[in-house]
Design a protein around this motif. Structure first.
Motif, short mmCIF file in Angstrom:
data_model
loop_
_atom_site.label_atom_id
_atom_site.label_comp_id
_atom_site.label_asym_id
_atom_site.label_seq_id
_atom_site.Cartn_x
_atom_site.Cartn_y
_atom_site.Cartn_z
N GLY A 192 0.77 -1.23 0.00
CA GLY A 192 0.00 0.00 0.00
C GLY A 192 0.80 1.28 0.00
O GLY A 192 0.26 2.35 0.31
N ALA A 193 2.07 1.22 -0.36
CA ALA A 193 2.90 2.44 -0.40
C ALA A 193 2.30 3.43 -1.40
O ALA A 193 1.78 3.05 -2.45
CB ALA A 193 4.32 2.11 -0.81
N ASN A 194 2.36 4.72 -1.08
CA ASN A 194 1.95 5.72 -2.05
C ASN A 194 3.11 5.96 -3.02
O ASN A 194 4.20 5.39 -2.86
CB ASN A 194 1.49 7.01 -1.37
CG ASN A 194 2.59 7.72 -0.60
OD1 ASN A 194 3.77 7.60 -0.92
ND2 ASN A 194 2.21 8.46 0.42
N LEU A 195 2.88 6.77 -4.04
CA LEU A 195 3.89 6.97 -5.09
C LEU A 195 5.19 7.53 -4.54
O LEU A 195 6.27 7.08 -4.90
CB LEU A 195 3.33 7.87 -6.18
CG LEU A 195 2.21 7.27 -7.01
CD1 LEU A 195 1.55 8.34 -7.88
CD2 LEU A 195 2.73 6.12 -7.86
N PRO A 215 14.40 4.16 -6.22
CA PRO A 215 14.64 5.32 -7.09
C PRO A 215 14.51 5.05 -8.59
O PRO A 215 14.37 5.98 -9.37
CB PRO A 215 16.08 5.74 -6.74
CG PRO A 215 16.34 5.16 -5.39
CD PRO A 215 15.51 3.92 -5.31
N PHE A 216 14.52 3.78 -8.99
CA PHE A 216 14.36 3.47 -10.41
C PHE A 216 12.90 3.61 -10.87
O PHE A 216 12.61 3.58 -12.06
CB PHE A 216 14.87 2.05 -10.72
CG PHE A 216 14.02 0.95 -10.16
CD1 PHE A 216 13.00 0.39 -10.92
CD2 PHE A 216 14.25 0.45 -8.89
CE1 PHE A 216 12.22 -0.62 -10.41
CE2 PHE A 216 13.48 -0.57 -8.37
CZ PHE A 216 12.45 -1.11 -9.13
N VAL A 217 11.97 3.80 -9.94
CA VAL A 217 10.55 3.93 -10.27
C VAL A 217 10.24 5.39 -10.60
O VAL A 217 10.68 6.31 -9.90
CB VAL A 217 9.68 3.44 -9.09
CG1 VAL A 217 8.21 3.72 -9.35
CG2 VAL A 217 9.91 1.95 -8.85
N HIS A 218 9.46 5.59 -11.67
CA HIS A 218 9.09 6.94 -12.12
C HIS A 218 7.58 7.02 -12.33
O HIS A 218 6.94 6.03 -12.65
CB HIS A 218 9.81 7.29 -13.42
CG HIS A 218 11.29 7.20 -13.30
ND1 HIS A 218 12.04 8.19 -12.70
CD2 HIS A 218 12.16 6.24 -13.66
CE1 HIS A 218 13.31 7.83 -12.71
NE2 HIS A 218 13.41 6.65 -13.28
N ALA A 248 -2.23 12.82 -9.58
CA ALA A 248 -3.62 13.29 -9.53
C ALA A 248 -4.58 12.14 -9.23
O ALA A 248 -5.53 12.31 -8.45
CB ALA A 248 -3.99 13.96 -10.85
N HIS A 249 -4.31 10.98 -9.82
CA HIS A 249 -5.15 9.81 -9.50
C HIS A 249 -5.05 9.50 -8.01
O HIS A 249 -6.06 9.22 -7.37
CB HIS A 249 -4.71 8.59 -10.33
CG HIS A 249 -5.31 8.55 -11.69
ND1 HIS A 249 -6.60 8.16 -11.92
CD2 HIS A 249 -4.78 8.84 -12.90
CE1 HIS A 249 -6.85 8.21 -13.22
NE2 HIS A 249 -5.76 8.62 -13.83
N GLU A 250 -3.86 9.59 -7.47
CA GLU A 250 -3.67 9.30 -6.05
C GLU A 250 -4.40 10.32 -5.17
O GLU A 250 -4.96 9.97 -4.14
CB GLU A 250 -2.17 9.30 -5.74
CG GLU A 250 -1.82 8.71 -4.40
CD GLU A 250 -0.33 8.51 -4.26
OE1 GLU A 250 0.12 7.35 -4.38
OE2 GLU A 250 0.40 9.51 -4.05
#
Length: 178
Positions: free
Chosen positions: A31-34, A42-45, A52-54
């Motif tokens: 359930g981590a947020n963005l 850090p490789f996640v973008h 906005a969806h979040e």
């Protein structure tokens, strides 16, 4: 890797590390947020629409993106005419095959029960997205002006077509059947 939630590709990233992939998967599934996901991996973008969806502002953000774009394939007069109509401004806009579409939900698959506007040779063709005839999308009409095309869409909105909701067309169908 792709991180999806309620029909929305929220984030993505590439890594060759199995440990990083496992960490990202674990964080997302717990359930981590963005922001927390990117801090841990850090490789996640991700982009502004995912944020906005979040936040629950996907409809407003998507309209803002379309209204601010300088992309030559986006017809600004049509976007502005649709945005000026409160019934359509409450729906989630999306483009497909040069057409401006509207969905009653913010995730994919989208609903396809709202008419579509397609610019064609200086005019605006309004059709049903879904197949309403054995030969493909059924024509509703053609307009010379984007405002008239928008009026055709509004005149053919489904009953109780309220603001777009979070989720997918499948989620909406399930809730409608309850």
């Amino acid at each position: 890797m792709s991180f999806w939630e309620r029909g929305v590709g929220m984030a993505k990233g590439t890594t060759t590390s199995l440990n990083e992939a496992a960490t990202a998967t674990g964080a997302w599934q717990s359930g981590a947020n963005l922001e927390d996901l990117r801090s841990a991996c850090p490789f996640v973008h991700y982009g502004p629409l995912a944020e906005a969806h979040e936040r629950g502002t996907a409809v407003e953000t998507k309209w803002a993106i379309y209204r601010q774009t300088t992309a030559p394939h986006v017809e600004h007069d049509l976007i502005e005419a649709a945005y000026a109509e409160p019934h359509l401004r409450a729906l989630f806009p999306f483009r497909s095959h040069m057409s401006l579409n509207f969905s009653r939900c913010t995730g994919f698959p989208y609903t396809h029960d709202v008419p579509v506007i397609t610019p064609v040779n200086g005019k605006y063709r309004v059709t049903w997205w879904t197949t309403r005839s054995p030969h493909g999308p059924a024509d509703i009409g053609e307009a010379d002006d984007p405002r008239d095309a928008v009026a055709l869409v509004v005149a053919h909105l489904p009953p109780e077509c309220g603001p777009a909701v979070t989720g997918t067309a499948n989620d909406l169908e399930r809730s409608d059947s309850l």
